[in-house]
Design a protein around this motif. Structure first.
Motif, PDB file in Angstrom:
ATOM      1  N   ILE A  59       0.819  -1.214   0.000  1.00  0.00           N
ATOM      2  CA  ILE A  59       0.000   0.000   0.000  1.00  0.00           C
ATOM      3  C   ILE A  59       0.854   1.266   0.000  1.00  0.00           C
ATOM      4  N   GLY A  60       2.174   1.082  -0.145  1.00  0.00           N
ATOM      5  CA  GLY A  60       3.060   2.229  -0.280  1.00  0.00           C
ATOM      6  C   GLY A  60       3.656   2.758   1.012  1.00  0.00           C
ATOM      7  N   ALA A  61       3.598   1.977   2.081  1.00  0.00           N
ATOM      8  CA  ALA A  61       4.156   2.427   3.359  1.00  0.00           C
ATOM      9  C   ALA A  61       5.591   1.920   3.506  1.00  0.00           C
ATOM     10  N   ASP A  62       6.435   2.754   4.073  1.00  0.00           N
ATOM     11  CA  ASP A  62       7.809   2.372   4.386  1.00  0.00           C
ATOM     12  C   ASP A  62       7.796   1.599   5.707  1.00  0.00           C
ATOM     13  N   VAL A  63       8.519   0.497   5.754  1.00  0.00           N
ATOM     14  CA  VAL A  63       8.538  -0.355   6.941  1.00  0.00           C
ATOM     15  C   VAL A  63       9.970  -0.569   7.401  1.00  0.00           C
ATOM     16  N   LYS A  64      10.188  -0.463   8.699  1.00  0.00           N
ATOM     17  CA  LYS A  64      11.495  -0.732   9.302  1.00  0.00           C
ATOM     18  C   LYS A  64      11.314  -1.801  10.362  1.00  0.00           C
ATOM     19  N   MET A  65      12.184  -2.803  10.334  1.00  0.00           N
ATOM     20  CA  MET A  65      12.130  -3.856  11.342  1.00  0.00           C
ATOM     21  C   MET A  65      13.400  -3.772  12.191  1.00  0.00           C
ATOM     22  N   PRO A  66      13.264  -3.307  13.424  1.00  0.00           N
ATOM     23  CA  PRO A  66      14.437  -3.261  14.305  1.00  0.00           C
ATOM     24  C   PRO A  66      14.988  -4.669  14.512  1.00  0.00           C
ATOM     25  N   LYS A  67      16.296  -4.747  14.641  1.00  0.00           N
ATOM     26  CA  LYS A  67      16.926  -6.049  14.852  1.00  0.00           C
ATOM     27  C   LYS A  67      16.660  -6.533  16.270  1.00  0.00           C
ATOM     28  N   SER A  69      13.813  -7.639  17.737  1.00  0.00           N
ATOM     29  CA  SER A  69      12.564  -7.341  18.440  1.00  0.00           C
ATOM     30  C   SER A  69      11.395  -7.913  17.648  1.00  0.00           C
ATOM     31  N   LEU A  70      10.245  -7.919  18.258  1.00  0.00           N
ATOM     32  CA  LEU A  70       9.064  -8.502  17.625  1.00  0.00           C
ATOM     33  C   LEU A  70       8.242  -7.487  16.845  1.00  0.00           C
ATOM     34  N   PHE A  71       8.464  -6.208  17.072  1.00  0.00           N
ATOM     35  CA  PHE A  71       7.620  -5.205  16.436  1.00  0.00           C
ATOM     36  C   PHE A  71       8.235  -4.684  15.145  1.00  0.00           C
ATOM     37  N   VAL A  72       7.412  -4.014  14.358  1.00  0.00           N
ATOM     38  CA  VAL A  72       7.874  -3.321  13.154  1.00  0.00           C
ATOM     39  C   VAL A  72       7.411  -1.870  13.250  1.00  0.00           C
ATOM     40  N   TRP A  73       8.174  -1.002  12.635  1.00  0.00           N
ATOM     41  CA  TRP A  73       7.798   0.408  12.522  1.00  0.00           C
ATOM     42  C   TRP A  73       7.281   0.632  11.110  1.00  0.00           C
ATOM     43  N   VAL A  74       6.165   1.346  10.990  1.00  0.00           N
ATOM     44  CA  VAL A  74       5.619   1.667   9.677  1.00  0.00           C
ATOM     45  C   VAL A  74       5.424   3.183   9.598  1.00  0.00           C
ATOM     46  N   ASN A  75       5.868   3.734   8.495  1.00  0.00           N
ATOM     47  CA  ASN A  75       5.745   5.174   8.279  1.00  0.00           C
ATOM     48  C   ASN A  75       4.423   5.453   7.569  1.00  0.00           C
ATOM     49  N   LYS A 131      -6.137  -5.814   6.510  1.00  0.00           N
ATOM     50  CA  LYS A 131      -7.107  -5.468   5.460  1.00  0.00           C
ATOM     51  C   LYS A 131      -7.863  -4.198   5.845  1.00  0.00           C
ATOM     52  N   ARG A 132      -8.273  -4.100   7.123  1.00  0.00           N
ATOM     53  CA  ARG A 132      -8.942  -2.879   7.588  1.00  0.00           C
ATOM     54  C   ARG A 132      -8.037  -1.670   7.423  1.00  0.00           C
ATOM     55  N   LEU A 133      -6.761  -1.832   7.757  1.00  0.00           N
ATOM     56  CA  LEU A 133      -5.810  -0.731   7.623  1.00  0.00           C
ATOM     57  C   LEU A 133      -5.680  -0.311   6.166  1.00  0.00           C
ATOM     58  N   GLU A 134      -5.547  -1.290   5.287  1.00  0.00           N
ATOM     59  CA  GLU A 134      -5.438  -0.999   3.854  1.00  0.00           C
ATOM     60  C   GLU A 134      -6.671  -0.236   3.351  1.00  0.00           C
ATOM     61  N   VAL A 135      -7.848  -0.718   3.699  1.00  0.00           N
ATOM     62  CA  VAL A 135      -9.099  -0.076   3.268  1.00  0.00           C
ATOM     63  C   VAL A 135      -9.204   1.336   3.848  1.00  0.00           C
ATOM     64  N   ALA A 136      -8.879   1.489   5.134  1.00  0.00           N
ATOM     65  CA  ALA A 136      -8.990   2.798   5.795  1.00  0.00           C
ATOM     66  C   ALA A 136      -8.042   3.819   5.173  1.00  0.00           C
ATOM     67  N   LEU A 137      -6.811   3.398   4.874  1.00  0.00           N
ATOM     68  CA  LEU A 137      -5.848   4.334   4.285  1.00  0.00           C
ATOM     69  C   LEU A 137      -6.241   4.705   2.859  1.00  0.00           C
ATOM     70  N   LYS A 138      -6.758   3.746   2.108  1.00  0.00           N
ATOM     71  CA  LYS A 138      -7.233   4.053   0.749  1.00  0.00           C
ATOM     72  C   LYS A 138      -8.423   5.009   0.807  1.00  0.00           C
ATOM     73  N   LYS A 139      -9.311   4.784   1.752  1.00  0.00           N
ATOM     74  CA  LYS A 139     -10.478   5.661   1.936  1.00  0.00           C
ATOM     75  C   LYS A 139     -10.025   7.083   2.278  1.00  0.00           C
ATOM     76  N   LEU A 140      -9.038   7.191   3.144  1.00  0.00           N
ATOM     77  CA  LEU A 140      -8.512   8.500   3.523  1.00  0.00           C
ATOM     78  C   LEU A 140      -7.872   9.185   2.319  1.00  0.00           C
ATOM     79  N   SER A 141      -7.109   8.424   1.533  1.00  0.00           N
ATOM     80  CA  SER A 141      -6.477   8.986   0.329  1.00  0.00           C
ATOM     81  C   SER A 141      -7.523   9.476  -0.669  1.00  0.00           C
ATOM     82  N   LYS A 142      -8.595   8.709  -0.843  1.00  0.00           N
ATOM     83  CA  LYS A 142      -9.656   9.099  -1.768  1.00  0.00           C
ATOM     84  C   LYS A 142     -10.377  10.357  -1.278  1.00  0.00           C
TER      85      LYS A 142
END
Length: 148
Positions: A59-67, A69-75, A131-142
């Protein structure tokens, strides 16, 4: 010292019961089970990270995975700008049924970064949430395009 002495009796209520300790000890002595548990955990962590990263990048988001750890950062900075701020995007996502941690709650250096912990979520819930995140971000972009 008097506070410590007063707190000592409460320690009895905070300990893990002896029967539970014995059961855990018994399970951990089973090396085959421990090996299976660790391998299965690794597989599930890798699978959930891959699903999350692939979806977010699609969906065009930049993702960083810290070494280590279990979490990911998404921009989600572009969407945060559309929403007016990181907290406005957070509130919008909550309204859309998505709860992710805004970066400011984790001391992110830059606004717009959000923290996700994919392995903490059962796979079927993760699929629905992404899927909810993808739909919500597309809705916001539209909605932004509609205003232009």
């Amino acid at each position: 010292p008097s506070v410590l002495q007063a707190a000592i009796p409460f320690g009895v209520f905070l300990q893990v019961a002896g029967t539970v300790q014995a059961q855990i000890s018994s399970v951990l002595e089973d090396e085959a089970w421990v090996d299976y548990f660790l391998e299965e955990s690794r597989r599930m962590i890798i699978e959930s990270h891959k699903l999350t990263v692939d979806t977010l990048r699609s969906i065009g988001a930049d993702v960083k995975m810290p070494k280590g750890s279990l979490f990911v950062w998404v921009n989600l900075g572009a969407w945060a700008k559309t929403a007016g701020s990181e907290m406005n995007l957070f509130k919008y996502l909550v309204e859309e049924g998505i709860l992710i941690c805004p970066g400011q709650s984790s001391k992110a250096a830059t606004e717009g970064w959000y923290r996700l912990c994919p392995p903490a979520t059962p796979k079927d819930h993760l699929v629905v949430g992404l899927k909810r995140l993808e739909v919500a971000l597309k809705k916001l972009s539209k909605s932004k395009e509609a205003k232009l």
